[in-house]
Design an enzyme around this catalytic site. Structure first.
Site, PDB file in Angstrom:
ATOM      1  N   ASN A 109     -44.869  16.585 128.575  1.00  0.00           N
ATOM      2  CA  ASN A 109     -44.622  16.011 127.253  1.00  0.00           C
ATOM      3  C   ASN A 109     -43.132  15.715 127.161  1.00  0.00           C
ATOM      4  OD1 ASN A 109     -44.310  15.450 124.549  1.00  0.00           O
ATOM      5  ND2 ASN A 109     -44.871  17.501 123.832  1.00  0.00           N
ATOM      6  N   LYS A 135     -41.538  14.179 124.917  1.00  0.00           N
ATOM      7  CA  LYS A 135     -41.039  14.148 123.532  1.00  0.00           C
ATOM      8  C   LYS A 135     -40.132  12.923 123.335  1.00  0.00           C
ATOM      9  CE  LYS A 135     -41.706  19.083 123.429  1.00  0.00           C
ATOM     10  NZ  LYS A 135     -41.348  20.381 122.898  1.00  0.00           N
ATOM     11  N   HIS A 185     -49.424  18.224 117.922  1.00  0.00           N
ATOM     12  CA  HIS A 185     -48.369  19.039 118.537  1.00  0.00           C
ATOM     13  C   HIS A 185     -47.636  19.815 117.448  1.00  0.00           C
ATOM     14  CE1 HIS A 185     -44.598  20.117 120.460  1.00  0.00           C
ATOM     15  NE2 HIS A 185     -45.286  20.101 121.569  1.00  0.00           N
ATOM     16  N   GLU A 215     -44.639  20.300 116.814  1.00  0.00           N
ATOM     17  CA  GLU A 215     -43.529  19.604 116.142  1.00  0.00           C
ATOM     18  C   GLU A 215     -44.051  18.650 115.072  1.00  0.00           C
ATOM     19  OE1 GLU A 215     -41.825  18.453 119.832  1.00  0.00           O
ATOM     20  OE2 GLU A 215     -41.323  20.558 120.154  1.00  0.00           O
ATOM     21  N   GLU A 231     -50.334  26.357 122.374  1.00  0.00           N
ATOM     22  CA  GLU A 231     -48.872  26.389 122.407  1.00  0.00           C
ATOM     23  C   GLU A 231     -48.365  27.261 121.265  1.00  0.00           C
ATOM     24  OE1 GLU A 231     -47.251  22.732 124.662  1.00  0.00           O
ATOM     25  OE2 GLU A 231     -47.410  22.217 122.555  1.00  0.00           O
ATOM     26  N   GLY A 270     -39.788  25.470 123.556  1.00  0.00           N
ATOM     27  CA  GLY A 270     -38.370  25.120 123.634  1.00  0.00           C
ATOM     28  C   GLY A 270     -37.438  26.297 123.413  1.00  0.00           C
ATOM     29  N   SER A 277     -42.367  26.784 127.022  1.00  0.00           N
ATOM     30  CA  SER A 277     -41.404  27.302 128.004  1.00  0.00           C
ATOM     31  C   SER A 277     -42.036  27.573 129.370  1.00  0.00           C
ATOM     32  CB  SER A 277     -40.696  28.547 127.468  1.00  0.00           C
ATOM     33  OG  SER A 277     -39.962  28.219 126.300  1.00  0.00           O
TER      34      SER A 277
HETATM   35  P1  PGA Z   1     -41.365  23.383 126.223  1.00  0.00           P
HETATM   36  O1  PGA Z   1     -42.301  22.463 125.297  1.00  0.00           O
HETATM   37  O2  PGA Z   1     -42.016  23.431 127.580  1.00  0.00           O
HETATM   38  O3  PGA Z   1     -40.041  22.705 126.237  1.00  0.00           O
HETATM   39  O4  PGA Z   1     -41.324  24.745 125.585  1.00  0.00           O
HETATM   40  C1  PGA Z   1     -43.697  22.505 125.407  1.00  0.00           C
HETATM   41  C2  PGA Z   1     -44.315  21.542 124.415  1.00  0.00           C
HETATM   42  O5  PGA Z   1     -43.815  21.434 123.295  1.00  0.00           O
HETATM   43  O6  PGA Z   1     -45.321  20.860 124.728  1.00  0.00           O
END
Ligand code: PGA
Length: 266
Positions: free
Chosen positions: A9, A11, A95, A97, A177, A183, A223
């Site tokens: 992803n 983003k 997601h 976010e 997630e 993140g 992560s």
């Molecule tokens: P990350 O993000 O691996 O940077 O923690 C995962 C995601 O949001 O899909």
């Protein structure tokens, strides 16, 4: 058996030259025919050029969002049909976010982001357009600390899959997630991930039947890095990963894919 699936992803990251460079390096690092599914999910404005960049490779394309209508007066939005035209196989939906970061703030200061109802409408629209939704669920730290993680997952799954035809269930990918792991560099332990994934599979079995639930893939996200991919992916109900930050580096993303292959295909 379930075919593992690792998706990157991206983003709102990368410019076009660096996206092209990333894909070209990834192509050199991946096996010609990996025993797992691999996808990249770039910004929607890069879908067409990335479709060309991955041509004749095992890498597939995914979008990060869509709007659940075929066409009409929805300024700034993109329909599943438009996404399909770019060559996408997958669409990430709900997601964290989009659920918790993007959107207007309510009186309590919290973002009133995407609802389960909206995610379900998108899920049905993506399936109708012949693509595979990656439906994201996951609890916040506050919810986990209050012991409500499983209730939140149950509620999100019921809401985000509402009205989905059980016949299409095997075409749906779930991504667990935990919001506190995205993140942050703080990933769930393999035990926490397995527990949540088993809970999710149980709810999928109630909703779609045991056979379908056994065949549905549940990715872990939050992560995921080269050094934790192998142990996370060894969990029996973890069928791959949705990778954010580490998918922006070809070496790291390829190492995670390799970890998944080692854990699940040997
Ligand atoms: P990350 O993000 O691996 O940077 O923690 C995962 C995601 O949001 O899909």
């Amino acid at each position: 058996m379930r075919r593992p699936f690792v998706a990157g992803n991206w983003k709102m990251n990368l410019d076009l030259p660096s996206a092209r460079a990333l894909v070209s390096e990834l192509r050199t690092r991946l096996p010609a025919a990996p025993p797992i599914d691999v996808a990249i999910c770039p910004s929607s404005v890069y879908l067409f050029p990335m479709a060309r960049a991955i041509a004749d490779s095992p890498i597939r394309l995914g979008a990060q969002n869509c709007y659940p209508e075929k066409s009409g007066a929805f300024t700034g939005e993109i329909s599943p049909q438009m996404i399909k035209e770019t060559g996408c196989t997958y669409v990430i939906l709900g997601h964290s976010e989009r659920r918790h970061t993007i959107g207007p703030k309510g009186p309590d200061g919290r973002v009133a982001g995407e609802s389960d109802e909206m995610v379900a409408a998108k899920c049905r629209a993506v399936l109708a357009a012949g693509m595979i939704p990656i439906v994201c669920v996951g609890e916040t730290l506050e919810e986990r600390d209050k012991g409500r993680a499983e209730d939140v997952l149950t509620r999100q799954l019921a809401g985000s899959l509402a009205g989905v035809d059980p016949a299409a269930s095997m075409d749906i990918v779930i991504a667990y997630e935990p919001v506190w792991a995205i993140g942050t560099g703080r990933n769930a332990t393999p035990e926490q991930a397995q527990e949540a994934h088993r809970h999710i599979r149980g709810r999928l079995a109630e909703r779609f039947g045991r056979d379908a639930a056994e065949r549905m893939r549940i990715q872990y996200g939050g992560s995921v890095k080269p050094d934790n991919a192998l142990t996370l992916m060894k969990c029996p109900d973890v069928d791959g990963a949705l990778v954010g930050g580490a998918s922006l580096k070809a070496a790291d993303f390829a190492a995670i894919i390799d970890g998944c292959i080692q854990a699940r295909c040997h």
